[in-house]
Design a protein around this motif. Structure first.
Motif, PDB file in Angstrom:
ATOM      1  N   GLY A  71     -83.798  86.027 -21.252  1.00 36.04           N
ATOM      2  CA  GLY A  71     -84.522  85.404 -22.219  1.00 36.04           C
ATOM      3  C   GLY A  71     -85.248  84.219 -21.593  1.00 36.04           C
ATOM      4  O   GLY A  71     -86.092  83.634 -22.420  1.00 36.04           O
ATOM      5  N   LEU A  72     -85.171  84.231 -20.242  1.00 30.19           N
ATOM      6  CA  LEU A  72     -86.076  82.981 -19.546  1.00 30.19           C
ATOM      7  C   LEU A  72     -87.527  83.289 -19.630  1.00 30.19           C
ATOM      8  O   LEU A  72     -88.325  82.691 -19.984  1.00 30.19           O
ATOM      9  CB  LEU A  72     -85.486  82.908 -18.431  1.00 30.19           C
ATOM     10  CG  LEU A  72     -86.548  81.788 -17.397  1.00 30.19           C
ATOM     11  CD1 LEU A  72     -86.063  80.407 -17.725  1.00 30.19           C
ATOM     12  CD2 LEU A  72     -86.157  81.879 -15.872  1.00 30.19           C
ATOM     13  N   VAL A  73     -87.823  84.665 -19.351  1.00 35.41           N
ATOM     14  CA  VAL A  73     -89.042  85.069 -19.429  1.00 35.41           C
ATOM     15  C   VAL A  73     -89.481  85.818 -20.822  1.00 35.41           C
ATOM     16  O   VAL A  73     -88.719  86.602 -21.102  1.00 35.41           O
ATOM     17  CB  VAL A  73     -89.346  86.172 -18.302  1.00 35.41           C
ATOM     18  CG1 VAL A  73     -90.966  86.718 -18.194  1.00 35.41           C
ATOM     19  CG2 VAL A  73     -89.195  85.514 -16.778  1.00 35.41           C
ATOM     20  N   THR A  74     -90.667  85.370 -21.418  1.00 34.40           N
ATOM     21  CA  THR A  74     -90.946  85.831 -22.863  1.00 34.40           C
ATOM     22  C   THR A  74     -92.286  86.620 -22.697  1.00 34.40           C
ATOM     23  O   THR A  74     -92.520  87.179 -23.807  1.00 34.40           O
ATOM     24  CB  THR A  74     -90.965  84.562 -23.680  1.00 34.40           C
ATOM     25  OG1 THR A  74     -91.931  83.854 -23.098  1.00 34.40           O
ATOM     26  CG2 THR A  74     -89.843  84.028 -23.734  1.00 34.40           C
ATOM     27  N   GLY A  75     -92.958  86.614 -21.575  1.00 35.65           N
ATOM     28  CA  GLY A  75     -94.358  87.433 -21.546  1.00 35.65           C
ATOM     29  C   GLY A  75     -94.388  87.997 -20.352  1.00 35.65           C
ATOM     30  O   GLY A  75     -93.712  87.868 -19.415  1.00 35.65           O
TER      31      GLY A  75
ATOM     32  N   GLY B   8     -97.353  83.001 -19.479  1.00 32.22           N
ATOM     33  CA  GLY B   8     -97.735  82.591 -20.815  1.00 32.22           C
ATOM     34  C   GLY B   8     -97.415  81.586 -21.443  1.00 32.22           C
ATOM     35  O   GLY B   8     -98.024  80.803 -22.366  1.00 32.22           O
ATOM     36  N   ALA B   9     -96.327  81.115 -21.200  1.00 27.71           N
ATOM     37  CA  ALA B   9     -95.437  80.044 -22.058  1.00 27.71           C
ATOM     38  C   ALA B   9     -94.783  79.219 -21.148  1.00 27.71           C
ATOM     39  O   ALA B   9     -95.170  77.730 -21.105  1.00 27.71           O
ATOM     40  CB  ALA B   9     -94.390  80.730 -22.925  1.00 27.71           C
ATOM     41  N   ARG B  10     -94.560  79.714 -19.859  1.00 23.60           N
ATOM     42  CA  ARG B  10     -93.885  78.743 -18.970  1.00 23.60           C
ATOM     43  C   ARG B  10     -94.260  78.982 -17.508  1.00 23.60           C
ATOM     44  O   ARG B  10     -94.884  80.363 -17.066  1.00 23.60           O
ATOM     45  CB  ARG B  10     -92.537  78.803 -18.822  1.00 23.60           C
ATOM     46  CG  ARG B  10     -91.703  78.281 -20.193  1.00 23.60           C
ATOM     47  CD  ARG B  10     -90.299  78.397 -20.013  1.00 23.60           C
ATOM     48  NE  ARG B  10     -89.697  77.680 -18.829  1.00 23.60           N
ATOM     49  CZ  ARG B  10     -88.589  77.316 -18.538  1.00 23.60           C
ATOM     50  NH1 ARG B  10     -87.396  77.951 -19.157  1.00 23.60           N
ATOM     51  NH2 ARG B  10     -87.924  76.651 -17.618  1.00 23.60           N
ATOM     52  N   THR B  11     -94.155  78.143 -16.714  1.00 25.62           N
ATOM     53  CA  THR B  11     -94.723  78.135 -15.295  1.00 25.62           C
ATOM     54  C   THR B  11     -93.487  78.137 -14.079  1.00 25.62           C
ATOM     55  O   THR B  11     -92.687  76.985 -14.281  1.00 25.62           O
ATOM     56  CB  THR B  11     -96.058  77.285 -15.185  1.00 25.62           C
ATOM     57  OG1 THR B  11     -96.728  77.730 -15.982  1.00 25.62           O
ATOM     58  CG2 THR B  11     -96.561  77.800 -13.587  1.00 25.62           C
ATOM     59  N   TRP B  12     -93.651  78.756 -13.175  1.00 30.93           N
ATOM     60  CA  TRP B  12     -92.220  78.578 -12.155  1.00 30.93           C
ATOM     61  C   TRP B  12     -93.063  78.866 -10.836  1.00 30.93           C
ATOM     62  O   TRP B  12     -94.230  79.254 -10.650  1.00 30.93           O
ATOM     63  CB  TRP B  12     -91.294  79.704 -12.486  1.00 30.93           C
ATOM     64  CG  TRP B  12     -90.724  79.746 -13.588  1.00 30.93           C
ATOM     65  CD1 TRP B  12     -89.626  79.000 -14.106  1.00 30.93           C
ATOM     66  CD2 TRP B  12     -90.959  80.566 -14.712  1.00 30.93           C
ATOM     67  NE1 TRP B  12     -89.201  79.348 -15.382  1.00 30.93           N
ATOM     68  CE2 TRP B  12     -90.091  80.116 -15.850  1.00 30.93           C
ATOM     69  CE3 TRP B  12     -91.844  81.480 -14.993  1.00 30.93           C
ATOM     70  CZ2 TRP B  12     -90.084  81.004 -16.934  1.00 30.93           C
ATOM     71  CZ3 TRP B  12     -91.919  82.300 -16.101  1.00 30.93           C
ATOM     72  CH2 TRP B  12     -90.974  81.751 -17.278  1.00 30.93           C
ATOM     73  N   VAL B  13     -92.326  78.569  -9.813  1.00 23.70           N
ATOM     74  CA  VAL B  13     -92.779  78.539  -8.539  1.00 23.70           C
ATOM     75  C   VAL B  13     -91.861  79.513  -7.666  1.00 23.70           C
ATOM     76  O   VAL B  13     -90.398  79.286  -7.875  1.00 23.70           O
ATOM     77  CB  VAL B  13     -92.857  77.417  -7.520  1.00 23.70           C
ATOM     78  CG1 VAL B  13     -93.240  77.368  -6.288  1.00 23.70           C
ATOM     79  CG2 VAL B  13     -93.788  76.398  -8.380  1.00 23.70           C
TER      80      VAL B  13
ATOM     81  N   MET C  35    -104.703  83.021 -12.528  1.00 20.86           N
ATOM     82  CA  MET C  35    -103.623  84.053 -12.445  1.00 20.86           C
ATOM     83  C   MET C  35    -104.257  85.642 -12.589  1.00 20.86           C
ATOM     84  O   MET C  35    -105.100  85.830 -13.220  1.00 20.86           O
ATOM     85  CB  MET C  35    -102.626  83.694 -13.650  1.00 20.86           C
ATOM     86  CG  MET C  35    -101.924  82.250 -13.301  1.00 20.86           C
ATOM     87  SD  MET C  35    -100.602  82.368 -12.072  1.00 20.86           S
ATOM     88  CE  MET C  35     -99.927  80.919 -12.377  1.00 20.86           C
ATOM     89  N   SER C  36    -103.474  86.294 -11.766  1.00 24.95           N
ATOM     90  CA  SER C  36    -103.713  87.617 -12.000  1.00 24.95           C
ATOM     91  C   SER C  36    -102.342  88.400 -12.111  1.00 24.95           C
ATOM     92  O   SER C  36    -101.172  88.037 -11.634  1.00 24.95           O
ATOM     93  CB  SER C  36    -104.100  88.107 -10.294  1.00 24.95           C
ATOM     94  OG  SER C  36    -104.064  89.512 -10.479  1.00 24.95           O
ATOM     95  N   ALA C  37    -102.347  89.579 -13.074  1.00 27.26           N
ATOM     96  CA  ALA C  37    -101.181  90.384 -13.416  1.00 27.26           C
ATOM     97  C   ALA C  37    -100.913  91.449 -12.129  1.00 27.26           C
ATOM     98  O   ALA C  37    -100.052  91.862 -12.056  1.00 27.26           O
ATOM     99  CB  ALA C  37    -101.650  91.125 -14.516  1.00 27.26           C
ATOM    100  N   GLU C  38    -101.784  91.490 -11.273  1.00 30.66           N
ATOM    101  CA  GLU C  38    -101.585  92.359 -10.076  1.00 30.66           C
ATOM    102  C   GLU C  38    -100.369  91.386  -8.949  1.00 30.66           C
ATOM    103  O   GLU C  38    -100.500  90.348  -8.989  1.00 30.66           O
ATOM    104  CB  GLU C  38    -102.865  92.453  -9.374  1.00 30.66           C
ATOM    105  CG  GLU C  38    -103.656  93.366 -10.214  1.00 30.66           C
ATOM    106  CD  GLU C  38    -104.889  93.589  -9.505  1.00 30.66           C
ATOM    107  OE1 GLU C  38    -105.156  93.343  -8.120  1.00 30.66           O
ATOM    108  OE2 GLU C  38    -105.828  94.348  -9.835  1.00 30.66           O
ATOM    109  N   SER C  39     -99.777  92.143  -8.569  1.00 34.59           N
ATOM    110  CA  SER C  39     -98.756  91.786  -7.576  1.00 34.59           C
ATOM    111  C   SER C  39     -99.537  91.223  -6.360  1.00 34.59           C
ATOM    112  O   SER C  39    -100.145  92.088  -5.653  1.00 34.59           O
ATOM    113  CB  SER C  39     -97.670  92.617  -7.129  1.00 34.59           C
ATOM    114  OG  SER C  39     -96.875  92.850  -8.343  1.00 34.59           O
TER     115      SER C  39
END
Length: 339
Positions: free
Chosen positions: A24-28, A49-54, A1-5
């Motif tokens: 509240g869905l995204v925590t990091g 960092g806690a959950r993954t989405w597409v 994963m990359s923090a760059e867009s």
């Protein structure tokens, strides 16, 4: 994963929209990567960092009319969530182009493997390959057994005159992507138009059903059916015919897929026979449907080739797509001659 867009996905704007609509869905901090291998809509895996989405969005540049419909994908996946058809839970639909430059939707990440290449199945062995192919067929039969009125999809499509409209639609898509001569493609369209069959009772149609649009787990169970951009209400035989066209098309070039050449993958006649038995549908007119499937597949690949020539594709392998179009057209004409 990359923090760059990555191209087509502004993570800061995505985060702002998720925070606004799903607080509240995204925590990091979000990171993302583009899933390689897609030839149409762009698909990204996003992680906090806690959950993954597409995230799914249309391709960059040259978007054909009626194609790449994010609302349609989100609608059908949401409706099928309560059925026996496995789909990812949906999280968010955004139709505001100001966020990412195009409509997009977010769904939960589902574990599983999309099998696209022979070597992936070779590693599993012939028995598992056969079970996966059978699960693919059985999942399609379950989709076609869903009562669309019971899941709120009564107005999802216009099944009357479906085949005629489909042929006209893909003809328009072809005209919108014309940049070179493709021998025989207009003849194929004319032959299909002259021999339209009568459709059975309408069902939910996926529109691009094949093994690499499924996720399969380690028990050979289909965990999710993906890529619903061309779904509608219509003739279910178009789905099984397109699956057969993908399978037969593998002999024409592995830019489509190569799974059908793996030991244990059932021959076309067995795939159709299993669908016929599982669904209870009459498949005797498969010749026309297969000819149409080759036409549709050729148009799809020509559209991708056209976007590539404009420099509007993201990922690898697009330079080889164009060479697959003419052989598909030839196979479509040959199918109608054999029928």
């Amino acid at each position: 994963m990359s923090a760059e867009s990555p191209p087509g996905l502004d993570l800061a704007r995505l985060r702002s929209r998720l925070d606004a609509d799903r607080p509240g869905l995204v925590t990091g901090p979000l990171s993302a990567r583009l899933i390689e291998g897609g030839r149409s809509n762009l698909t990204y895996v996003v992680d906090d960092g806690a959950r993954t989405w597409v995230v799914r969005r249309p391709p960059l540049g040259h978007v054909l009319p009626t194609a790449h419909d994010m609302v349609r994908e989100h609608t059908v996946i949401s409706a099928l969530g309560s059925t026996a058809v496995p789909v990812p839970p949906t999280v968010l639909l955004c139709t505001d182009d100001a966020v990412l430059g195009a409509p997009f939707y977010v769904m939960d990440f589902v574990e599983g493997t999309p099998y696209r290449r022979r070597d992936q199945l070779d590693a599993l062995g012939a028995d598992r390959t056969r079970r996966i192919a059978e699960a693919m067929i059985d999942t399609l039969a379950r989709l076609h057994a869903v009562d669309h009125t019971e899941v709120g999809l009564t107005d999802f499509g216009r099944p009357e005159g479906y085949l005629e409209r489909q042929l006209r639609r893909w003809g328009k898509q072809l005209d919108a992507s014309r940049s070179r001569d493709i021998p025989g493609i207009d003849t194929l369209r004319e032959r299909l138009s002259a021999r339209l069959p009568n459709s059975p009772a309408p069902t939910i149609v996926h529109g691009d059903y094949r093994l690499d649009n499924l996720l399969v787990d380690d028990t050979d169970r289909v965990t999710a059916v993906l890529d619903w951009e061309m779904s509608t209400l219509g003739d279910p035989l178009t789905d099984i015919a397109l699956l057969v066209a993908y399978t037969e098309g593998e002999a024409l070039g592995d830019e489509i897929s190569s799974v059908a050449t793996a030991p244990g993958f059932p021959p076309v006649r067995d795939l159709v026979a299993r669908y016929t038995a599982t669904s209870g549908r009459d498949t005797s007119a498969m010749g026309w449907y297969l000819g149409f499937a080759f036409f549709k597949l050729a148009v799809i690949l020509e559209g991708i080739h056209f976007r590539h020539t404009q420099g509007k594709t993201v990922g690898e392998g697009f330079d080889r797509i164009g060479a697959s179009v003419a052989p598909l057209v030839a196979r479509g004409n040959a199918t109608l001659e054999e029928d």
